[in-house]
Design a protein around this motif. Structure first.
Motif, PDB file in Angstrom:
ATOM      1  N   VAL B 109      13.420   4.761  -1.327  1.00  0.00           N
ATOM      2  CA  VAL B 109      12.289   4.130  -0.624  1.00  0.00           C
ATOM      3  C   VAL B 109      11.400   5.204  -0.007  1.00  0.00           C
ATOM      4  O   VAL B 109      10.166   5.159  -0.110  1.00  0.00           O
ATOM      5  N   GLY B 110      12.025   6.206   0.612  1.00  0.00           N
ATOM      6  CA  GLY B 110      11.264   7.300   1.212  1.00  0.00           C
ATOM      7  C   GLY B 110      10.446   8.045   0.180  1.00  0.00           C
ATOM      8  O   GLY B 110       9.265   8.339   0.391  1.00  0.00           O
ATOM      9  N   LEU B 111      11.067   8.331  -0.950  1.00  0.00           N
ATOM     10  CA  LEU B 111      10.374   9.068  -2.013  1.00  0.00           C
ATOM     11  C   LEU B 111       9.150   8.280  -2.489  1.00  0.00           C
ATOM     12  O   LEU B 111       8.061   8.836  -2.661  1.00  0.00           O
ATOM     13  N   GLY B 112       9.327   6.973  -2.671  1.00  0.00           N
ATOM     14  CA  GLY B 112       8.210   6.126  -3.087  1.00  0.00           C
ATOM     15  C   GLY B 112       7.113   6.083  -2.038  1.00  0.00           C
ATOM     16  O   GLY B 112       5.927   6.266  -2.341  1.00  0.00           O
ATOM     17  N   ALA B 113       7.516   5.855  -0.783  1.00  0.00           N
ATOM     18  CA  ALA B 113       6.531   5.750   0.302  1.00  0.00           C
ATOM     19  C   ALA B 113       5.763   7.057   0.469  1.00  0.00           C
ATOM     20  O   ALA B 113       4.527   7.067   0.527  1.00  0.00           O
ATOM     21  N   PHE B 114       6.491   8.173   0.528  1.00  0.00           N
ATOM     22  CA  PHE B 114       5.854   9.467   0.766  1.00  0.00           C
ATOM     23  C   PHE B 114       4.924   9.843  -0.392  1.00  0.00           C
ATOM     24  O   PHE B 114       3.875  10.446  -0.184  1.00  0.00           O
ATOM     25  N   THR B 115       5.311   9.492  -1.603  1.00  0.00           N
ATOM     26  CA  THR B 115       4.464   9.819  -2.757  1.00  0.00           C
ATOM     27  C   THR B 115       3.098   9.142  -2.649  1.00  0.00           C
ATOM     28  O   THR B 115       2.055   9.796  -2.785  1.00  0.00           O
ATOM     29  N   VAL B 116       3.100   7.825  -2.373  1.00  0.00           N
ATOM     30  CA  VAL B 116       1.804   7.143  -2.299  1.00  0.00           C
ATOM     31  C   VAL B 116       1.029   7.527  -1.041  1.00  0.00           C
ATOM     32  O   VAL B 116      -0.197   7.630  -1.066  1.00  0.00           O
ATOM     33  N   VAL B 117       1.749   7.787   0.058  1.00  0.00           N
ATOM     34  CA  VAL B 117       1.072   8.250   1.274  1.00  0.00           C
ATOM     35  C   VAL B 117       0.373   9.580   1.022  1.00  0.00           C
ATOM     36  O   VAL B 117      -0.759   9.804   1.469  1.00  0.00           O
ATOM     37  N   GLY B 118       1.043  10.466   0.275  1.00  0.00           N
ATOM     38  CA  GLY B 118       0.452  11.767  -0.034  1.00  0.00           C
ATOM     39  C   GLY B 118      -0.846  11.621  -0.806  1.00  0.00           C
ATOM     40  O   GLY B 118      -1.846  12.276  -0.503  1.00  0.00           O
ATOM     41  N   ILE B 119      -0.830  10.736  -1.792  1.00  0.00           N
ATOM     42  CA  ILE B 119      -2.043  10.506  -2.575  1.00  0.00           C
ATOM     43  C   ILE B 119      -3.146   9.919  -1.703  1.00  0.00           C
ATOM     44  O   ILE B 119      -4.298  10.354  -1.755  1.00  0.00           O
TER      45      ILE B 119
END
Lengths: 216, 216, 216
Positions: B109-119
């Motif tokens: 979940v963190g990996l998914g959240a952080f990826t889209v937040v980064g973009i």
């Protein structure tokens, strides 16, 4: 003002010499060549300030514009290299014990000086209101060079491993940042730096350690 | 809007807790002291965002100005430290298996959240037209903290070693960046994040691996 | 002008291919998976320029805005990966010796090209008057990718360990920076780059090494 500046330069110079020496000794023990010794020594001395400057966008970092501490670190490393090379047994002898005792005190002074300098630089750059930021910048200025040294030398960073090292820097940084709003800046700075030095030296003397989660 | 923000905060919080825990566990297994555990835990949680902000010149990085995730990571680490210290056998027992299963889901979940937040951060900073950049920033926000954790702990970065980890982040990032121009931003974001989570969980479950050049 | 640009692009392309290959080979020997090979290869090729751009505040770094060298590095890595995977014995055979000889020359060309490009970028960004800075930026552009590769792969950075590597870059950088004020820029650049290449190749051929402090 002149006297303060000189005192300040003196204290930072002591720290630079200590940090450069610690980096050079790690490289010498790893049998790196002259360039490796220079790179590790100089990086240890000025790396913390470089990380700090990059984090606050103070680019190019101060060390590149006015490389006086780079030069000081360079000459420190060269002298150390020549001494060790011309007297191989120095690394085994009793003089090493004395050397490490002196360097430990120098290192504590450097840690104290770099911590308060880091906070000062952050405040001068206009970030005084961000307390977490300025404390972090003080600590990273103090311990960042050592972290780079250890990462490049392929060893787990010293600050993660043992002794009250970063903790001393953190304590002094919080105290300095807290006192800044109460009392005269110079006095606050002096108290902050001395707190770092005192905690660091006492921790070495009495083998203070932070707890670990599991028994060793 | 309010709900979205809350949902978003919740998802990022889950990721922060998972990443902080993973960093803390690496440090605990390496028998680092309390400060080492805190540093590795917090670095893992907020390191990716810090690297992203430095790369786009968003300095000082957001984490320093509003350290809410730093605090969350800090408390996560402290609670984990206290639990492990007060119950040493927890590291061997069956509870560890359950813990790692839960954490693996949190981590995805963190990996998914952080990826889209980064973009999203990259686009908000005005770099929407640079597709390679925003995808890279999404991925580095997702995996950067783990890379710093592994470099500091002296182990080859997890993302380089095994499992579909960075690959999941890359796939989700490309999908999100591609969909952004076609459909509603929030839906695109949700699809991107879920893609990362799904690939990551399926890869763990079915032991997917990328090929290596030589047979092991 | 067109010809110079083309020549320049050609030389940088050779360097990119060499650096990407060296990163990919380290990853392949460590049995990392496809993504690990790509990440290490691309990082080695473009990492030095990225560090340089971050230090001078040229953000986002050039490689992200115009990822031509990223793509070149990516395809280099993919081709190498496919060749090694389809012919496992290539890593033991005599072809490896030939490959390493060719790559060593490519690597020297890359080091020379990247060193002078780094200095040029620094001057174009308006830092021509800071001599220490531009020399440092030339060298870090040349050796920074390799340092990142080695840190990520968990080995002591190559530049710290042996051979005249960074030294060649430093010599060429100082020469180029010094000549720049005396003679035509393009000629100075050519002399600088060739100096790096020559020292590097001679050092490999005759096994030059810098002294160490202790006898091995």
């Amino acid at each position: 003002m002149k006297v303060e500046l000189s005192l300040f330069f003196f204290v930072e110079a002591v720290g630079t010499i200590a940090f450069a020496s610690s980096g050079a000794m790690v490289a010498i023990k790893k049998q790196l060549d002259l360039l490796g010794v220079i790179v590790l020594g100089v990086t240890t001395a000025v790396g913390g300030g470089m990380i700090r400057d990059i984090i606050i966008g103070n680019v190019p970092p101060a060390l590149f514009k006015d490389p006086v501490y780079v030069l000081l670190a360079f000459f420190t490393v060269m002298i150390l290299f020549i001494i060790v090379r011309s007297n191989q047994r120095i690394l085994d002898g009793r003089s090493l014990v004395t050397y490490e005792k002196v360097m430990n005190i120098f290192d504590a002074v450097g840690l104290g000086a770099f911590t308060v300098v880091g906070i000062d630089t952050a405040i001068l750059s206009g970030y005084g209101e961000y307390h977490f930021l300025i404390i972090f910048l003080g600590v990273i200025t103090g311990v960042g060079g050592g972290i780079l040294r250890d990462i490049m030398a392929g060893q787990t960073p010293y600050v993660l491993r043992k002794h009250i090292y970063a903790s001393a820097s953190i304590a002094g940084a919080i105290l300095y940042a807290g006192l800044l709003e109460q009392i005269n800046g110079n006095i606050a700075m002096l108290i902050g730096a001395c707190t770092v030095i005192l905690i660091r030296l006492l921790a070495t003397r009495y083998c203070w350690n932070l707890p670990t989660a599991t028994k060793k």
